[in-house]
Enzyme design. Structure first.
Site, PDB file in Angstrom:
ATOM      1  N   LYS A  79       0.850  -1.197   0.000  1.00  0.00           N
ATOM      2  CA  LYS A  79       0.000   0.000   0.000  1.00  0.00           C
ATOM      3  C   LYS A  79       0.879   1.238   0.000  1.00  0.00           C
ATOM      4  O   LYS A  79       1.755   1.385   0.847  1.00  0.00           O
ATOM      5  CB  LYS A  79      -0.937   0.009   1.205  1.00  0.00           C
ATOM      6  CG  LYS A  79      -1.960   1.146   1.124  1.00  0.00           C
ATOM      7  CD  LYS A  79      -3.075   1.012   2.139  1.00  0.00           C
ATOM      8  CE  LYS A  79      -2.644   1.502   3.499  1.00  0.00           C
ATOM      9  NZ  LYS A  79      -3.793   1.694   4.390  1.00  0.00           N
ATOM     10  N   ARG A 122     -10.488  -0.782   7.274  1.00  0.00           N
ATOM     11  CA  ARG A 122      -9.714  -1.466   8.294  1.00  0.00           C
ATOM     12  C   ARG A 122      -9.525  -0.601   9.534  1.00  0.00           C
ATOM     13  O   ARG A 122      -9.407  -1.108  10.642  1.00  0.00           O
ATOM     14  CB  ARG A 122      -8.404  -1.986   7.732  1.00  0.00           C
ATOM     15  CG  ARG A 122      -7.442  -0.926   7.211  1.00  0.00           C
ATOM     16  CD  ARG A 122      -6.443  -0.565   8.292  1.00  0.00           C
ATOM     17  NE  ARG A 122      -5.195  -0.168   7.703  1.00  0.00           N
ATOM     18  CZ  ARG A 122      -4.595   1.002   7.941  1.00  0.00           C
ATOM     19  NH1 ARG A 122      -5.165   1.889   8.730  1.00  0.00           N
ATOM     20  NH2 ARG A 122      -3.427   1.271   7.396  1.00  0.00           N
ATOM     21  N   ASP A 170     -17.616  16.893  16.389  1.00  0.00           N
ATOM     22  CA  ASP A 170     -16.623  17.349  15.419  1.00  0.00           C
ATOM     23  C   ASP A 170     -16.614  18.869  15.419  1.00  0.00           C
ATOM     24  O   ASP A 170     -17.660  19.505  15.644  1.00  0.00           O
ATOM     25  CB  ASP A 170     -16.968  16.818  14.015  1.00  0.00           C
ATOM     26  CG  ASP A 170     -15.778  16.877  13.070  1.00  0.00           C
ATOM     27  OD1 ASP A 170     -15.278  15.811  12.688  1.00  0.00           O
ATOM     28  OD2 ASP A 170     -15.350  17.994  12.722  1.00  0.00           O
ATOM     29  N   ARG A 172     -16.405  20.543  12.914  1.00  0.00           N
ATOM     30  CA  ARG A 172     -17.228  20.893  11.754  1.00  0.00           C
ATOM     31  C   ARG A 172     -18.626  20.322  11.999  1.00  0.00           C
ATOM     32  O   ARG A 172     -18.851  19.121  11.790  1.00  0.00           O
ATOM     33  CB  ARG A 172     -16.617  20.311  10.489  1.00  0.00           C
ATOM     34  CG  ARG A 172     -15.191  20.786  10.205  1.00  0.00           C
ATOM     35  CD  ARG A 172     -14.414  19.806   9.363  1.00  0.00           C
ATOM     36  NE  ARG A 172     -14.236  18.524  10.052  1.00  0.00           N
ATOM     37  CZ  ARG A 172     -13.576  17.493   9.541  1.00  0.00           C
ATOM     38  NH1 ARG A 172     -13.026  17.590   8.352  1.00  0.00           N
ATOM     39  NH2 ARG A 172     -13.462  16.366  10.217  1.00  0.00           N
ATOM     40  N   GLY A 225      -6.251   8.419  15.633  1.00  0.00           N
ATOM     41  CA  GLY A 225      -5.788   9.546  14.847  1.00  0.00           C
ATOM     42  C   GLY A 225      -4.302   9.816  14.885  1.00  0.00           C
ATOM     43  O   GLY A 225      -3.757  10.398  13.947  1.00  0.00           O
ATOM     44  N   ALA A 226      -3.631   9.449  15.962  1.00  0.00           N
ATOM     45  CA  ALA A 226      -2.200   9.749  16.092  1.00  0.00           C
ATOM     46  C   ALA A 226      -1.408   8.729  15.285  1.00  0.00           C
ATOM     47  O   ALA A 226      -1.104   7.641  15.763  1.00  0.00           O
ATOM     48  CB  ALA A 226      -1.784   9.721  17.560  1.00  0.00           C
ATOM     49  N   LYS A 231       2.364  13.240  17.269  1.00  0.00           N
ATOM     50  CA  LYS A 231       0.917  13.394  17.362  1.00  0.00           C
ATOM     51  C   LYS A 231       0.388  12.706  18.625  1.00  0.00           C
ATOM     52  O   LYS A 231       0.955  11.716  19.085  1.00  0.00           O
ATOM     53  CB  LYS A 231       0.233  12.801  16.130  1.00  0.00           C
ATOM     54  CG  LYS A 231       0.559  13.531  14.830  1.00  0.00           C
ATOM     55  CD  LYS A 231      -0.256  12.959  13.677  1.00  0.00           C
ATOM     56  CE  LYS A 231      -0.013  13.721  12.393  1.00  0.00           C
ATOM     57  NZ  LYS A 231      -0.861  13.228  11.280  1.00  0.00           N
ATOM     58  N   SER A 297      -4.301   2.242  17.733  1.00  0.00           N
ATOM     59  CA  SER A 297      -4.368   1.662  16.394  1.00  0.00           C
ATOM     60  C   SER A 297      -3.542   2.512  15.442  1.00  0.00           C
ATOM     61  O   SER A 297      -3.890   3.669  15.174  1.00  0.00           O
ATOM     62  CB  SER A 297      -5.821   1.601  15.919  1.00  0.00           C
ATOM     63  OG  SER A 297      -5.903   1.116  14.603  1.00  0.00           O
TER      64      SER A 297
END
Length: 328
Positions: A79, A122, A170, A172, A225-226, A231, A297
């Site tokens: 990938k 995933r 969020d 947004r 997200g990190a 991050k 994750s």
């Protein structure tokens, strides 16, 4: 009929299938993605599937490229994926790229898949697997912080696994409202989302969105997200309240939520349990009703491989339509 056409075309040269985002998502619904991701964790843990380290190619100051190889089940995959967090301001997606799927028997390039769809599936499925394994109970209410593409798939997969209803938060409002309407959940504040029994954080990781003392006793948080060094979505003090799990220590300690505390010497590999070890029965999951569990994750190539195989086999069976290209 489709299988016959493929076989006839192959006589004239190798055939490569092209699976766009719509095709991948049609081939692998959320419940199937969860099953595939769970199996991928187990096969990697048992040494049946191979996954060399992820390679980062930085493109400062905007983002980075990542090359992720894996082999298993008679296939091999690579990938090539991006992370450019400022792209939404340009009207472009954060994640783009392609996944190449080859035969591990002949080396033939079998398919080229849209990697954003594979990544979303995933990512969401990993959150759901972690909740199935570590949350106190199925059906627990969910808080999702970050309702972009991957946040939406985390919510969809958690719902498919029997969790919810939930709260969508969020910066947004339109993103949160759209996702809440789709799932029959509701829009809420960050504080409300963090206070749920199952929490998924799916932000850019530029700043923490879970602060010290906010997770409730017995909560499970999937931190998605990190995805690079520097991050973090949790304040350090809150992370250290949790019992820690990850998808793969090498990746997590190098560029996930755990990278910061690992680099500061606050945690070591001995403090973190791979979720694959829990799935195979080698390690304990949740130990008490009040324990707070955290799953870091970082996204594994073996997960991508599992999704890609399923999508490719759905295309070759005629379950979904795919474009056919002949090279040579």
């Amino acid at each position: 009929m489709r299988r016959t056409l493929l076989a006839e075309a192959r006589l004239n040269g190798p055939i490569t299938l092209m699976l766009d985002s719509e095709t991948v998502l049609a081939a692998v619904p959320p419940d199937r993605a969860i099953e595939l991701t769970r199996t991928a964790f187990e096969r990697h843990r048992r040494g049946e599937w191979e996954m060399p380290p992820k390679v980062y190619v930085s493109a400062p100051p905007e983002g980075d490229f990542r090359a992720m190889p894996a082999r298993g089940g008679g296939y091999a995959a690579l990938k090539w994926v991006t992370s450019f967090p400022r792209n939404p301001d340009r009207g472009l997606p954060v994640v783009t790229g392609a996944l190449l799927l080859s035969s591990a028997v002949t080396g033939e390039l079998l398919a080229i898949l849209d990697c954003a769809a594979v990544t979303s599936l995933r990512t969401g499925a990993a959150a759901a697997v972690s909740a199935e394994v570590l949350a106190r109970r199925r059906g627990a209410r969910v808080g999702v912080i970050g309702c972009g593409v991957n946040g939406a798939w985390a919510a969809r997969c958690l719902a498919a696994a029997g969790f919810g209803p939930g709260i969508c938060s969020d910066l947004r409002p339109d993103r949160a409202e759209e996702l809440a309407a789709e799932l029959g959940w509701r829009v809420g504040s960050r504080e409300e989302a963090v206070a749920q029994e199952v929490v998924a954080t799916v932000t850019s990781g530029e700043r923490p969105v879970v602060r010290g003392g906010e997770l409730v006793p017995g909560a499970h948080v999937a931190v998605l997200g990190a995805d690079a060094a520097g991050k973090a979505e949790l304040e350090p003090s809150e992370l250290l309240r949790c019992r820690l799990f990850c998808d793969e220590w090498r990746q997590a300690s190098g560029g996930g939520e755990l990278a910061g505390p690992a680099g500061r010497g606050e945690i070591s590999e001995a403090d973190v349990t791979p979720i694959g070890a829990v799935l195979t029965g080698e390690a304990e999951g949740r130990r008490s009703e009040d324990e707070i569990t955290l799953f870091d994750s970082t996204g594994l190539a073996i997960q991508d491989l599992a999704i890609a195989i399923a999508a490719y086999e759905a295309a070759t069976s005629g379950a979904v339509a795919a474009l056919r290209i002949e090279f040579g």
